[in-house]
Design an enzyme around this catalytic site. Structure first.
Site, PDB file in Angstrom:
ATOM      1  N   LYS A 228      28.488  -2.072  38.114  1.00 19.32           N
ATOM      2  CA  LYS A 228      29.070  -1.855  39.445  1.00 19.32           C
ATOM      3  C   LYS A 228      28.270  -2.552  40.537  1.00 19.32           C
ATOM      4  O   LYS A 228      27.143  -2.987  40.335  1.00 19.32           O
ATOM      5  CB  LYS A 228      29.188  -0.349  39.722  1.00 19.32           C
ATOM      6  CG  LYS A 228      30.344   0.277  38.944  1.00 19.32           C
ATOM      7  CD  LYS A 228      30.585   1.727  39.290  1.00 19.32           C
ATOM      8  CE  LYS A 228      31.771   2.267  38.466  1.00 19.32           C
ATOM      9  NZ  LYS A 228      31.991   3.699  38.679  1.00 19.32           N
ATOM     10  N   ARG A 262      28.679   6.424  30.929  1.00 21.20           N
ATOM     11  CA  ARG A 262      29.893   5.631  30.698  1.00 21.20           C
ATOM     12  C   ARG A 262      29.527   4.170  30.898  1.00 21.20           C
ATOM     13  O   ARG A 262      29.190   3.773  32.016  1.00 21.20           O
ATOM     14  CB  ARG A 262      30.982   6.086  31.682  1.00 21.20           C
ATOM     15  CG  ARG A 262      32.302   5.342  31.563  1.00 21.20           C
ATOM     16  CD  ARG A 262      33.291   5.877  32.604  1.00 21.20           C
ATOM     17  NE  ARG A 262      34.547   5.154  32.588  1.00 21.20           N
ATOM     18  CZ  ARG A 262      34.743   3.981  33.194  1.00 21.20           C
ATOM     19  NH1 ARG A 262      33.767   3.404  33.856  1.00 21.20           N
ATOM     20  NH2 ARG A 262      35.918   3.387  33.132  1.00 21.20           N
TER      21      ARG A 262
END
Ligand code: 7PM
Length: 282
Positions: A228, A262
Site C-alpha cells: 500500500k 493479509r
C-alpha cells in the site's frame, strides 16, 4: 485457555498455548486486470495455480476479491462481481485452506456462503442494508474493517480528531450491532483498514496502536498493509518494489498484536514471520 477464531470449516487458535505463528491470509485478485486477457477460463486457471502456490508457501487463508477498491475506482455491478468470485470460490473449494470472500454486497455474501466460503471480509464493516442478515445464520468468520467515506472519495481529505479512538469507536459499534443480531464473538476479527480514508500519518498511528484495538474490544486484529501507499510513502518506492517494506509492516503489525496479516507476497512474509516467531517465543 485458548481463544479461537471460528471460520466455517476451520478454527484458528490465535491466543493462548495453542496459538503459534500468526495466520497469513494470501490475497487472490479475480478482477479482470489481474489475469492478462486470456478470458475467464484462463483467469480461473491462474487463480487456481496462484492459490496453490500461496498454500505451499504457508498461507492458511485465501482472500478472494472481485471488486477492485482502488481509491477513486467505480464500484463493480453485482452480476459482474458474482461472475468473478463464484467460479473461483467453487474451484478453490477442494484446497485445504480457509476461503475468505472480500465483498460489501449482501447478495455476494449469501451466494458465497451457499458455496461454502469460510469467511466474509467486508471493507465496509457490514454496514450495507442486509449485510448482517446475510451472514448471521452461518458459521463463517467475519472481518470487520473500518473505512472513512467511500472508495470513490475516501482519499480526498481524510480527517480525524483522534484516529485511533475513532476507529475503535466505529469497530465497537459494529461489534455491538453484529452481536445484537446473535453473531458469536468467536466469529469476529477487526481491521483498522489501512489506506481506507487515512493519511500516511493516520495509518502509522493505527499501526503503532493495534494493541489498543485488540485490548479495548477484546477481539483478534487483522492487518492489511501489503504494497500500500503507506509503504511507498516511507520507502519512496513504486508498488512493484514494496515487498521488503511490506514485510517490515507485517512484522511491526505482529509486534503490535495483530494475529492475521493479509499479504500478496506469502513466501517472503512467511519466512520473515518464522524467524520472528523463533526469536520471540518464550
Ligand atoms: C486496489 C487498491 C485494489 C486497494 C485493492 C486494494 C484490505 C482489504 C483490501 C485491508 C481487509 C488492497 C486493497 N484491503 N480487506 N481489502 N483489509 N480486511 O491493497 O486492508 O488489497 S483491497
Amino acid at each position: 485457555m485458548s481463544k479461537n477464531l471460528h471460520c466455517g470449516r476451520f478454527s484458528f487458535p490465535l491466543e493462548g498455548p495453542d496459538a503459534g505463528m500468526p495466520v497469513v491470509m494470501g490475497i487472490l485478485n479475480v478482477t479482470p486486470d489481474s489475469f492478462s486477457d486470456g478470458g475467464r477460463y484462463q483467469g480461473l486457471e491462474f487463480a487456481m495455480s496462484h492459490a496453490e502456490e500461496m498454500i505451499r508457501d504457508g498461507a492458511t487463508m485465501i482472500d478472494i476479491g472481485g471488486e477492485s477498491t482502488r481509491p477513486g475506482s467505480p464500484s463493480v455491478p453485482l452480476d459482474e462481481e458474482l461472475r468473478r468470485v463464484m467460479p473461483a470460490l467453487y474451484a478453490l473449494k477442494t484446497l485445504d485452506v480457509a476461503l475468505s470472500v472480500d465483498t460489501c454486497k449482501p447478495e455476494v455474501m449469501r451466494e458465497a456462503l451457499i458455496a461454502g466460503a469460510d469467511m466474509i471480509n467486508d471493507i465496509n464493516g457490514f454496514r450495507a442494508p442486509g449485510a448482517i442478515e446475510a451472514v448471521q445464520d452461518s458459521d463463517c468468520g467475519l472481518c470487520i474493517m473500518h473505512m472513512q467515506a467511500t472508495p470513490q472519495t475516501m482519499q480526498q481529505a481524510p480527517q480525524y480528531n483522534d484516529v485511533v479512538a475513532e476507529v475503535i469507536a466505529f469497530l465497537g459499534e459494529r461489534v455491538k450491532a453484529m452481536t445484537a443480531a446473535g453473531i458469536a464473538r468467536e466469529r469476529l476479527c477487526l481491521d483498522p483498514g489501512f489506506g481506507f480514508g487515512k493519511t500516511v500519518e493516520h495509518n502509522y498511528a493505527l499501526l503503532r496502536h493495534l494493541a489498543r484495538i485488540r485490548d479495548e474490544l477484546g477481539l483478534p486484529v487483522l492487518a492489511g498493509m501489503s504494497r500500500k501507499s503507506m509503504i511507498g510513502a516511507v520507502t519512496g518506492r513504486p508498488v512493484e518494489q514494496r515487498v521488503a517494506g511490506s514485510i517490515g509492516a507485517a512484522l511491526a503489525a505482529v509486534a503490535h498484536g495483530a494475529r492475521i496479516v493479509r499479504v500478496h507476497d506469502v513466501a517472503d512474509t512467511v519466512d520473515a514471520l518464522k524467524v520472528w516467531h523463533a526469536a520471540t517465543i518464550d
